[in-house]
Design a protein around this motif. Structure first.
Motif, PDB file in Angstrom:
ATOM      1  N   LEU A  24      29.047  28.176  69.781  1.00 50.59           N
ATOM      2  CA  LEU A  24      30.431  28.260  68.878  1.00 50.59           C
ATOM      3  C   LEU A  24      31.047  27.335  69.946  1.00 50.59           C
ATOM      4  O   LEU A  24      31.961  26.395  69.055  1.00 50.59           O
ATOM      5  CB  LEU A  24      30.901  29.408  68.739  1.00 50.59           C
ATOM      6  N   SER A  25      31.697  27.968  71.267  1.00 45.12           N
ATOM      7  CA  SER A  25      32.705  27.186  71.748  1.00 45.12           C
ATOM      8  C   SER A  25      32.108  25.094  71.508  1.00 45.12           C
ATOM      9  O   SER A  25      33.301  24.280  72.516  1.00 45.12           O
ATOM     10  CB  SER A  25      32.607  27.518  73.668  1.00 45.12           C
TER      11      SER A  25
ATOM     12  N   CYS B 269      30.745  23.305  69.615  1.00 44.55           N
ATOM     13  CA  CYS B 269      30.325  22.948  68.413  1.00 44.55           C
ATOM     14  C   CYS B 269      32.326  22.747  68.135  1.00 44.55           C
ATOM     15  O   CYS B 269      32.591  21.756  67.810  1.00 44.55           O
ATOM     16  CB  CYS B 269      30.253  23.966  67.198  1.00 44.55           C
ATOM     17  N   LYS B 270      33.315  23.865  68.584  1.00 42.27           N
ATOM     18  CA  LYS B 270      34.823  23.426  68.371  1.00 42.27           C
ATOM     19  C   LYS B 270      34.670  22.410  69.546  1.00 42.27           C
ATOM     20  O   LYS B 270      35.791  21.596  68.875  1.00 42.27           O
ATOM     21  CB  LYS B 270      35.638  24.301  69.537  1.00 42.27           C
ATOM     22  N   TYR B 271      34.195  21.829  70.490  1.00 37.45           N
ATOM     23  CA  TYR B 271      34.567  20.997  71.422  1.00 37.45           C
ATOM     24  C   TYR B 271      34.569  19.789  70.231  1.00 37.45           C
ATOM     25  O   TYR B 271      34.693  18.453  70.390  1.00 37.45           O
ATOM     26  CB  TYR B 271      33.705  21.091  72.716  1.00 37.45           C
TER      27      TYR B 271
ATOM     28  N   THR C 115      33.350  18.829  67.469  1.00 35.78           N
ATOM     29  CA  THR C 115      34.044  18.812  65.877  1.00 35.78           C
ATOM     30  C   THR C 115      35.324  17.735  67.085  1.00 35.78           C
ATOM     31  O   THR C 115      35.948  17.219  66.482  1.00 35.78           O
ATOM     32  CB  THR C 115      34.658  19.492  65.388  1.00 35.78           C
ATOM     33  N   ASP C 116      36.329  18.385  67.230  1.00 33.46           N
ATOM     34  CA  ASP C 116      37.258  17.861  67.845  1.00 33.46           C
ATOM     35  C   ASP C 116      36.820  16.640  68.446  1.00 33.46           C
ATOM     36  O   ASP C 116      37.965  15.504  68.231  1.00 33.46           O
ATOM     37  CB  ASP C 116      37.952  18.951  69.038  1.00 33.46           C
TER      38      ASP C 116
ATOM     39  N   HIS D 157      30.796  21.182  61.871  1.00 33.90           N
ATOM     40  CA  HIS D 157      31.048  22.611  61.174  1.00 33.90           C
ATOM     41  C   HIS D 157      29.789  23.534  60.867  1.00 33.90           C
ATOM     42  O   HIS D 157      30.551  24.323  60.553  1.00 33.90           O
ATOM     43  CB  HIS D 157      32.242  21.514  60.362  1.00 33.90           C
TER      44      HIS D 157
ATOM     45  N   ALA E 178      28.744  25.304  63.271  1.00 37.20           N
ATOM     46  CA  ALA E 178      29.922  26.637  63.890  1.00 37.20           C
ATOM     47  C   ALA E 178      30.502  27.522  62.941  1.00 37.20           C
ATOM     48  O   ALA E 178      30.487  28.661  63.762  1.00 37.20           O
ATOM     49  CB  ALA E 178      31.015  25.462  63.810  1.00 37.20           C
ATOM     50  N   ARG E 179      30.427  27.072  61.979  1.00 29.30           N
ATOM     51  CA  ARG E 179      30.412  28.091  60.539  1.00 29.30           C
ATOM     52  C   ARG E 179      29.034  28.843  60.796  1.00 29.30           C
ATOM     53  O   ARG E 179      29.244  29.886  60.461  1.00 29.30           O
ATOM     54  CB  ARG E 179      30.903  27.672  59.416  1.00 29.30           C
TER      55      ARG E 179
ATOM     56  N   TYR F 158      29.973  31.658  63.713  1.00 27.52           N
ATOM     57  CA  TYR F 158      30.799  32.119  63.862  1.00 27.52           C
ATOM     58  C   TYR F 158      30.240  33.397  62.937  1.00 27.52           C
ATOM     59  O   TYR F 158      29.904  34.504  63.130  1.00 27.52           O
ATOM     60  CB  TYR F 158      31.817  31.581  63.080  1.00 27.52           C
TER      61      TYR F 158
END
Length: 109
Positions: A33-34, A36-38, A40-41, A67, A70-71, A74
């Motif tokens: 997840l971390s 994926c967040k990185y 997407t940014d 995204h 990531a979903r 999550y």
């Protein structure tokens, strides 16, 4: 200890009581997840800057898929009780709603 303002499922799965150096299921999901967040940014920046149409389109597709990943990560963490949310107080929600309703009156259309 469970906080009354927390939104979370009970933890499932067998996590060790004392965390060792090895990664467990929660660690792998959290790492994914971390990441994926990185990504997407970073992809947002790359897409804004891409001048080549096909590159822009390809990066946009990768962003959408990232995204979605990531979903899914999550959802897995939340279902297993490994992702907790903090509930906001009703009064603060009402204040935010009034604030943004005030902004909407400033829109030109």
């Amino acid at each position: 200890m469970q906080n009354n303002n927390q939104i979370a499922n009970p933890q499932s799965g067998q996590l060790p009581k004392v965390k060792g150096p090895e990664m467990n299921d929660r660690d792998f999901l959290n790492d994914g997840l971390s990441t994926c967040k990185y990504l997407t940014d970073s992809l947002n920046i790359a897409i804004r800057e891409a001048s080549h149409e096909q590159l822009h389109s390809d990066l946009l597709q990768i962003l959408t898929e990232t995204h979605q990943s990531a979903r899914e990560l999550y959802n897995l963490m939340f279902q297993n009780g490994w992702y907790k949310l903090e509930a906001e107080e009703q009064q603060k929600l009402q204040q935010a709603l009034q604030q943004f309703n005030g902004y909407s009156s400033q829109f030109p259309y």
